[in-house]
Scaffold this motif. Structure first.
Motif, PDB file in Angstrom:
ATOM      1  N   PRO A  69      43.156  20.720  43.581  1.00  0.00           N
ATOM      2  CA  PRO A  69      43.699  21.495  44.706  1.00  0.00           C
ATOM      3  C   PRO A  69      43.299  22.968  44.636  1.00  0.00           C
ATOM      4  CG  PRO A  69      45.393  20.101  43.740  1.00  0.00           C
ATOM      5  CD  PRO A  69      44.232  20.085  42.795  1.00  0.00           C
ATOM      6  N   ASP A  70      43.082  23.502  43.452  1.00  0.00           N
ATOM      7  CA  ASP A  70      42.719  24.912  43.336  1.00  0.00           C
ATOM      8  C   ASP A  70      42.266  25.256  41.921  1.00  0.00           C
ATOM      9  OD1 ASP A  70      42.392  27.615  43.424  1.00  0.00           O
ATOM     10  OD2 ASP A  70      44.406  28.088  44.122  1.00  0.00           O
ATOM     11  N   VAL A  71      40.949  25.378  41.738  1.00  0.00           N
ATOM     12  CA  VAL A  71      40.440  25.661  40.387  1.00  0.00           C
ATOM     13  C   VAL A  71      40.855  27.015  39.874  1.00  0.00           C
ATOM     14  CG1 VAL A  71      38.419  24.630  39.328  1.00  0.00           C
ATOM     15  CG2 VAL A  71      38.221  25.667  41.568  1.00  0.00           C
ATOM     16  N   SER A  72      41.129  27.923  40.769  1.00  0.00           N
ATOM     17  CA  SER A  72      41.423  29.269  40.272  1.00  0.00           C
ATOM     18  C   SER A  72      42.831  29.325  39.686  1.00  0.00           C
ATOM     19  CB  SER A  72      41.247  30.312  41.361  1.00  0.00           C
ATOM     20  OG  SER A  72      42.219  30.152  42.344  1.00  0.00           O
ATOM     21  N   PHE A  73      43.557  28.240  39.841  1.00  0.00           N
ATOM     22  CA  PHE A  73      44.876  28.129  39.257  1.00  0.00           C
ATOM     23  C   PHE A  73      44.717  27.662  37.813  1.00  0.00           C
ATOM     24  CE2 PHE A  73      49.295  26.262  39.362  1.00  0.00           C
ATOM     25  CZ  PHE A  73      49.925  27.473  39.576  1.00  0.00           C
ATOM     26  N   ASN A  74      45.266  28.444  36.903  1.00  0.00           N
ATOM     27  CA  ASN A  74      45.084  28.191  35.471  1.00  0.00           C
ATOM     28  C   ASN A  74      45.356  26.743  35.059  1.00  0.00           C
ATOM     29  OD1 ASN A  74      46.847  28.282  32.657  1.00  0.00           O
ATOM     30  ND2 ASN A  74      44.886  29.356  32.557  1.00  0.00           N
ATOM     31  N   ALA A  77      42.397  24.629  36.127  1.00  0.00           N
ATOM     32  CA  ALA A  77      41.177  25.046  35.434  1.00  0.00           C
ATOM     33  C   ALA A  77      41.168  24.527  34.004  1.00  0.00           C
ATOM     34  CB  ALA A  77      41.050  26.561  35.457  1.00  0.00           C
ATOM     35  N   THR A  78      42.329  24.561  33.363  1.00  0.00           N
ATOM     36  CA  THR A  78      42.404  24.103  31.978  1.00  0.00           C
ATOM     37  C   THR A  78      42.150  22.604  31.884  1.00  0.00           C
ATOM     38  OG1 THR A  78      44.044  25.825  31.576  1.00  0.00           O
ATOM     39  CG2 THR A  78      43.826  24.110  29.902  1.00  0.00           C
ATOM     40  N   LYS A  81      38.469  21.890  32.631  1.00  0.00           N
ATOM     41  CA  LYS A  81      37.627  22.289  31.502  1.00  0.00           C
ATOM     42  C   LYS A  81      37.586  21.186  30.450  1.00  0.00           C
ATOM     43  CE  LYS A  81      37.052  26.058  28.205  1.00  0.00           C
ATOM     44  NZ  LYS A  81      37.090  27.521  28.056  1.00  0.00           N
ATOM     45  N   ASP A  98      36.870  21.514  45.147  1.00  0.00           N
ATOM     46  CA  ASP A  98      38.154  22.188  45.309  1.00  0.00           C
ATOM     47  C   ASP A  98      38.676  21.931  46.719  1.00  0.00           C
ATOM     48  OD1 ASP A  98      40.117  24.238  45.725  1.00  0.00           O
ATOM     49  OD2 ASP A  98      39.238  25.313  44.032  1.00  0.00           O
ATOM     50  N   ASP A 100      41.444  23.149  47.983  1.00  0.00           N
ATOM     51  CA  ASP A 100      42.268  24.252  48.477  1.00  0.00           C
ATOM     52  C   ASP A 100      43.604  23.767  49.021  1.00  0.00           C
ATOM     53  OD1 ASP A 100      41.618  26.974  48.231  1.00  0.00           O
ATOM     54  OD2 ASP A 100      39.766  26.610  49.324  1.00  0.00           O
ATOM     55  N   ILE A 253      56.731  31.839  39.640  1.00  0.00           N
ATOM     56  CA  ILE A 253      56.329  33.243  39.683  1.00  0.00           C
ATOM     57  C   ILE A 253      56.996  33.963  40.849  1.00  0.00           C
ATOM     58  CG2 ILE A 253      54.375  34.773  40.068  1.00  0.00           C
ATOM     59  CD1 ILE A 253      52.742  32.393  38.708  1.00  0.00           C
ATOM     60  N   TRP A 279      50.547  29.928  28.839  1.00  0.00           N
ATOM     61  CA  TRP A 279      49.883  31.196  29.039  1.00  0.00           C
ATOM     62  C   TRP A 279      50.664  32.057  30.028  1.00  0.00           C
ATOM     63  CZ3 TRP A 279      46.904  33.539  32.981  1.00  0.00           C
ATOM     64  CH2 TRP A 279      46.026  34.522  32.518  1.00  0.00           C
ATOM     65  N   VAL A 280      51.052  31.455  31.126  1.00  0.00           N
ATOM     66  CA  VAL A 280      51.802  32.193  32.144  1.00  0.00           C
ATOM     67  C   VAL A 280      53.175  32.579  31.606  1.00  0.00           C
ATOM     68  CG1 VAL A 280      52.895  32.016  34.416  1.00  0.00           C
ATOM     69  CG2 VAL A 280      50.583  31.157  34.077  1.00  0.00           C
TER      70      VAL A 280
ATOM     71  N   SER B  72      38.769  28.705  32.438  1.00  0.00           N
ATOM     72  CA  SER B  72      40.223  28.618  32.569  1.00  0.00           C
ATOM     73  C   SER B  72      40.833  30.010  32.724  1.00  0.00           C
ATOM     74  CB  SER B  72      40.834  27.887  31.372  1.00  0.00           C
ATOM     75  OG  SER B  72      40.698  28.635  30.207  1.00  0.00           O
ATOM     76  N   ALA B  77      37.376  31.918  37.108  1.00  0.00           N
ATOM     77  CA  ALA B  77      37.599  30.792  38.013  1.00  0.00           C
ATOM     78  C   ALA B  77      37.507  31.253  39.467  1.00  0.00           C
ATOM     79  CB  ALA B  77      38.949  30.148  37.739  1.00  0.00           C
ATOM     80  N   LYS B  81      34.698  29.959  42.033  1.00  0.00           N
ATOM     81  CA  LYS B  81      35.136  29.273  43.255  1.00  0.00           C
ATOM     82  C   LYS B  81      34.394  29.831  44.466  1.00  0.00           C
ATOM     83  CE  LYS B  81      39.330  28.063  45.746  1.00  0.00           C
ATOM     84  NZ  LYS B  81      40.728  27.655  45.589  1.00  0.00           N
TER      85      LYS B  81
END
Lengths: 337, 337
Positions: A69-74, A77-78, A81, A98, A100, A253, A279-280, B72, B77, B81
DNA sequence: TTGAAAGCGTTACCAG
DNA sequence: CTGGTAACGCTTTCAA
C-alpha cells in the motif's frame, strides 16, 4: 551497454556456440584446453548471460512481484526489504509496486506484474479494497499468490499477526493499569485487520466487565488527518477516554499529536498504545507502548509460502506471526490491588 | 501462468504470426475483419506480449536500476517511490536494490543490475564507499548513471541538496537565537555530504565570530549507536553544547534520545536541528526543527537526468535542490537585541 | 493484404 | 569431444 555474447566468443575461436554454452555452464564434454580459452574470452569480454534470452528459452522468469500500500511507510519498507533478500537468496528477482492504498492502483499493479510474467505475487491489499476478484483471478490462473499483513479471508495463503489476541492483550493491560474508558481507533470496518483487532478489544472489555462505550470506537479511513480529527473528537467528549488504542501506525502518530496539542499529559491524562514499529516507538515521546511485530519474520515467512507454491505445493496455508505488547512510557504501570 | 502467444492466435485462425503481430500493434496492412478476429482472440485469451521476447528482439530492456543505502529508511523510500513513478510514466521498469550502507553489497548490487542488462542506474553510494571505480566503470561502459543525495564529485551527473548553504543557514539561526556552543554531528569525514555540511557550519561560526571548538565536532559512522554515544559524550563535556546540529536522520533521532535520557530540556538546555524528513519531525517531541528537503523533487530530477542520458545526452549535469530550515519547537526563537 | 523466413541469445537434442 | 539445428516469442524484411 554492449555485452559480449556466446556467439561472439564462438566466432573468435572459430567454434560453435553450443560448445561455448556447454563450457560456460561447466557441462561435461568440452576439452579442458578449449574450456580454458572460452572462459578466458568470456572473462575478458565481461560476458554475462542475457537473462531475457534465458527466460525465453526456459519459459521461466525467476521474477516475483510485490504489491504494498505504501513503500515509504517504514512498516512496509521493512517487510519488502526482507522479502527481497530472501528472494535473491533463492535466485528470484523482485518487482516492487505501490498501490498508494487505492483499489485502482492495486489493480494496475497486478496488471503490470502479470504483463511482466512474474511467477508469483506477494500482496498486501489496499485499505480501500473490498472486491478481491483481481486477486482471485490470479489464483484461478494458477499464479502463486500470498497475502501479508491484511488477510480478507478469501482462500489464499497468508501471513499476518495475531490480530485478535494482541488487541486483547493490549486492552487487558490497559484495564489492569487502571484505565476504564478505553478508546479504539481503527481503519474502516471492511478491513478485516481492523475488525479483528476491534474484536479482541471488545472481548477483553467483556472479560473484565468494563462497559462498552460505542462513542469510544472510531473506525474510519486510515490517514493522518482522519486519525487527528477522530482523536480530537474523542478528547472533546463530555467523558473523554483515559486510554487510546491505535490499530495502525499513522493513527498512533496522529493521536499522539492530537493529545499533545491539547496539552494533555501522557499517560497521566490519557494512555496510548499503538500498532507501530520499534523504530517509530523509539522516536516518539513519551515512547509509545506498542505491539511489537516481527516484520522481518513476516517478510521471510511470506516468501517461504510463495516458494512452496512455486514448487508446486498448492495447499492454502495461514501463518500467524506472534506479536506481543511492549510496554513503554505511554502507559501506566499495572496497578496491584 | 500459461499465457497465450501470437502463435496460438495464428494457429487458431490458420494464419501467420506476422499478421497477428501487425494486427496487434495496429500496423497498416491487415484487413479490418481479420484484425477484429485477431483482437477478439487476443482479448479472450488474455494475450500479453512477452516482454522478454520483445527485449531480446529489440536489444533494449526498458529497465533501470536503483541502488540505495537502506530502503527501510523513510528518506530513501520516499525518493525511490518517486523515481519509480516517473520511470513508469516513461515506460521504464525499476529494479530496486539495497546496499545496506556497505561497499561490498553496493558492488554486488551493481553486478546484479548489469547482469540484468539495465539501461541506466540511479545510485546513492553507501557511507562506507571511498573507492568509486565500480561506478566509474559503468560510465566507461557507457551505462547512464546518476548519483543522488551523496555526490563524491567524480564527474557523474548528480542531484543533491545545497549542503553547505543549508548547514550555514542552520548555524546562523542557532547563533542568532543565542546558542554559542554549537555541536556538529556528522557521518565519516570521507562522506562529502558530511564534509560540505560541516563546511557550512564552520563558515557560519567564523562569519559570526563564534569560536570553533573541535571537541564539539563529532564525525563518525552513521548509526543509531554511534549517534547516541557521541551525543552522550558531548553532554558529558565540562562545557556541554547548548545546541546540536545532526547532519543525518539517524543521528538526529539518537541525539534526541540521548538528550531526553539525560533529563535535559529541549530547547532550554540544548537546542537541536536535524536533516530529517517532515514526517519524522512531526513525530518527534518536541518537534525537531529541520532542513526541509523536497525528496520527491530529488527523485524526479534524478530520473530526469537519467532520461537525458538514456536519450543520448552525455553532458554531466549537477542539480541542486534547494533545502531550507523549518523551525519547530526544538530551537529557541531568534533573540532580537 | 498476407505469408515466409531470418534473427535476437540461449539451451537441448541428435549427429558425427 | 564438438557441430549443427531447432526452439522460446516477437518483429522485420522481402516476397507473393
Amino acid at each position: 551497454m554492449k555485452r559480449i555474447s556466446q556467439r561472439d566468443i564462438a566466432r573468435q575461436l572459430g567454434i560453435n556456440v553450443s560448445t561455448v554454452s556447454r563450457a560456460l555452464r561447466g557441462i561435461d564434454g568440452v576439452s579442458p584446453e578449449l574450456k580454458k580459452q572460452i572462459e578466458k574470452l568470456a572473462e575478458d569480454g565481461g560476458y554475462r548471460p542475457n537473462p531475457f534470452a534465458v527466460s525465453l528459452r526456459y519459459d521461466t522468469t525467476r521474477t516475483i512481484g510485490i504489491v504494498v500500500p505504501d513503500v515509504s511507510f517504514n512498516h512496509f519498507a521493512t517487510i519488502v526489504k526482507r522479502i527481497e533478500a530472501e528472494a535473491r537468496k533463492n535466485g528470484y528477482m523482485c518487482i516492487i509496486t505501490d498501490s498508494d492504498e487505492t483499489y485502482k492502483n492495486e489493480v494496475n499493479c497486478l496488471e503490470l506484474l502479470t504483463n511482466m510474467h512474474v511467477e508469483g505475487i506477494i500482496i498486501c491489499p489496499s485499505q480501500e479494497t473490498t472486491d478481491f476478484d483481481h486477486i482471485l483471478r490470479l489464483k484461478k490462473a494458477h499464479v502463486p499468490v500470498v497475502l501479508f499483513d491484511r488477510d480478507p479471508n478469501i482462500g489464499i495463503s497468508s501471513v499476518i499477526i495475531n490480530d485478535v489476541a494482541s488487541a486483547r492483550q493490549v486492552t487487558h493491560s490497559l484495564i489492569d493499569s487502571g484505565a476504564r474508558r478505553i478508546a479504539f481507533l481503527g481503519g474502516l470496518n471492511q478491513l478485516k485487520q481492523t475488525a479483528d483487532r476491534k474484536h479482541g478489544y471488545l472481548e477483553a472489555l467483556r472479560e473484565r466487565g468494563v462497559p462498552i462505550r460505542t462513542e469510544l470506537v472510531k473506525c474510519h479511513h486510515i490517514s493522518f488527518n482522519s486519525g487527528l480529527s477522530d482523536t480530537l473528537d474523542l478528547l472533546d467528549l463530555p467523558e473523554p477516554p483515559d486510554a487510546i488504542i491505535a490499530s495502525h501506525g499513522l493513527l498512533a502518530i496522529s493521536a499522539l499529536q492530537a493529545i499533545t496539542s491539547r496539552g494533555l499529559r501522557i499517560p497521566d491524562d490519557v494512555a496510548i498504545v499503538g500498532y507501530i514499529s520499534d523504530w517509530v516507538s523509539e522516536m516518539s515521546h513519551p515512547r509509545v507502548s506498542f505491539v511489537k511485530q516481527n516484520l522481518r519474520e513476516i517478510g521471510s515467512k511470506a516468501f517461504r509460502l510463495l516458494l512452496d507454491q512455486l514448487n508446486g505445493d498448492d495447499s492454502v496455508q495461514h501463518v500467524v506471526v506472534n506479536a506481543r505488547l511492549e510496554l513503554r512510557e505511554s502507559t501506566r504501570k499495572i496497578i496491584n490491588e
